[in-house]
Design an enzyme around this catalytic site. Sequence first.
Site, mmCIF file in Angstrom:
data_model
loop_
_atom_site.group_PDB
_atom_site.id
_atom_site.type_symbol
_atom_site.label_atom_id
_atom_site.label_comp_id
_atom_site.label_asym_id
_atom_site.label_seq_id
_atom_site.Cartn_x
_atom_site.Cartn_y
_atom_site.Cartn_z
ATOM 1 N N SER A 1 2.308 5.059 -2.238
ATOM 2 C CA SER A 1 2.643 5.563 -3.578
ATOM 3 C C SER A 1 3.718 4.715 -4.259
ATOM 4 O O SER A 1 3.659 4.509 -5.479
ATOM 5 C CB SER A 1 3.089 7.025 -3.486
ATOM 6 O OG SER A 1 4.200 7.163 -2.629
ATOM 7 N N THR A 2 4.685 4.191 -3.503
ATOM 8 C CA THR A 2 5.728 3.361 -4.118
ATOM 9 C C THR A 2 5.116 2.021 -4.546
ATOM 10 O O THR A 2 5.369 1.535 -5.659
ATOM 11 C CB THR A 2 6.896 3.142 -3.137
ATOM 12 O OG1 THR A 2 7.153 4.360 -2.436
ATOM 13 C CG2 THR A 2 8.156 2.722 -3.867
ATOM 14 N N GLU B 1 -0.751 -5.141 6.285
ATOM 15 C CA GLU B 1 0.584 -5.274 5.687
ATOM 16 C C GLU B 1 1.433 -6.257 6.482
ATOM 17 O O GLU B 1 2.157 -7.077 5.918
ATOM 18 C CB GLU B 1 1.282 -3.908 5.641
ATOM 19 C CG GLU B 1 0.690 -2.976 4.604
ATOM 20 C CD GLU B 1 1.266 -1.572 4.653
ATOM 21 O OE1 GLU B 1 1.227 -0.903 3.625
ATOM 22 O OE2 GLU B 1 1.740 -1.145 5.724
ATOM 23 N N LYS C 1 6.540 1.181 9.234
ATOM 24 C CA LYS C 1 5.530 1.255 8.198
ATOM 25 C C LYS C 1 4.226 1.748 8.809
ATOM 26 O O LYS C 1 4.067 1.762 10.011
ATOM 27 C CB LYS C 1 5.301 -0.135 7.578
ATOM 28 C CG LYS C 1 6.419 -0.537 6.633
ATOM 29 C CD LYS C 1 6.151 -1.873 5.933
ATOM 30 C CE LYS C 1 4.815 -1.995 5.273
ATOM 31 N NZ LYS C 1 4.507 -0.963 4.272
ATOM 32 N N LYS D 1 13.899 7.390 2.718
ATOM 33 C CA LYS D 1 13.399 6.477 3.747
ATOM 34 C C LYS D 1 14.518 5.831 4.558
ATOM 35 O O LYS D 1 14.245 5.146 5.546
ATOM 36 C CB LYS D 1 12.534 5.379 3.095
ATOM 37 C CG LYS D 1 11.410 5.901 2.214
ATOM 38 C CD LYS D 1 10.408 6.678 3.030
ATOM 39 C CE LYS D 1 9.240 7.193 2.220
ATOM 40 N NZ LYS D 1 8.440 6.203 1.536
ATOM 41 N N THR E 1 0.847 -1.197 0.000
ATOM 42 C CA THR E 1 0.000 0.000 0.000
ATOM 43 C C THR E 1 0.882 1.246 0.000
ATOM 44 O O THR E 1 1.930 1.256 0.654
ATOM 45 C CB THR E 1 -0.893 -0.014 1.255
ATOM 46 O OG1 THR E 1 -1.684 -1.201 1.230
ATOM 47 C CG2 THR E 1 -1.819 1.202 1.313
HETATM 48 C C1 5RP Z 1 1.263 2.159 4.242
HETATM 49 C C2 5RP Z 1 2.742 2.026 4.288
HETATM 50 C C3 5RP Z 1 3.479 2.546 3.104
HETATM 51 O O1 5RP Z 1 4.197 1.492 2.541
HETATM 52 C C4 5RP Z 1 4.426 3.626 3.546
HETATM 53 O O2 5RP Z 1 3.669 4.637 4.195
HETATM 54 C C5 5RP Z 1 5.212 4.218 2.381
HETATM 55 O O3 5RP Z 1 4.371 4.971 1.567
HETATM 56 P P1 5RP Z 1 4.896 5.696 0.261
HETATM 57 O O4 5RP Z 1 5.371 4.635 -0.670
HETATM 58 O O5 5RP Z 1 3.682 6.427 -0.265
HETATM 59 O O6 5RP Z 1 6.007 6.640 0.653
HETATM 60 O O7 5RP Z 1 3.333 1.509 5.202
HETATM 61 O O8 5RP Z 1 0.664 1.719 5.435
#
Ligand code: 5RP
Length: 225
Positions: free
Chosen positions: A27-28, A104, A95, A122, A25
Amino acid sequence: MNPKQRAAEAALSYVRDGMIVGLGTGSTADHFLQALAAAMTTGQLHGLRGVPTSRQSERRAEQLGIPLVTLAECPSPDITIDGADEVDANLNLIKGLGGALLREKVVAQNSKMLLIIADESKTVSHLGERSPLPVEVAIFGHEVQAPFLRDLGCEPTLRRNAAGQVFTTDNGNYIYDCRFTNIADPVHIELKLKSRAGIVETGLFLNLAKVVLIGTESGVETRKR
Ligand code: 5RP
């Protein structure tokens, strides 16, 4: 191509025909869903089925035409590919800023392999350095969790959505975002949190990720446990 997308596309090389793939879940992870759907459409990959980690990834996979199964039908996905909010040098993670931490973690713990995709922003030397730690709590009596969390050395904030309403997870719970400056002993914090009634799950993903792909401006760095 941006670094998140670069990491997501590199993750495709870990996917084989016929695999059951846990679908992360955020954007990545969304870049990965798009890359996976494109690879299926062009015939580069066949016979894949996905296990979504949130209603959001479920809807997105359906839009993109990725066939889905439940964890009950396929209890041991071959691989889960997901994003993260923080990654330390031991490949431990925070996360859950996207709110999907519980599903997740359930999908990741039951997968043969957890592959994390992220951009360089990150990476941290200590968990808690940049991101708050999301902690999912039962709505019943959630107010009493705030002082408990504070006693662990953080400042907890009840998560709200953009409209100012308390955010509710896919599982009907609330989230406290816990601002530590440094989680010196993540195993200890995890044990404390998990032994407290009403705390449903934490965003600490310890000893779970086998591989992390870090997308940069010029390429992808692979880190392995
Ligand atoms: C969702 C998550 C996402 O993987 C995490 O927040 C990273 O998000 P993004 O890829 O948008 O930076 O843990 O619960």
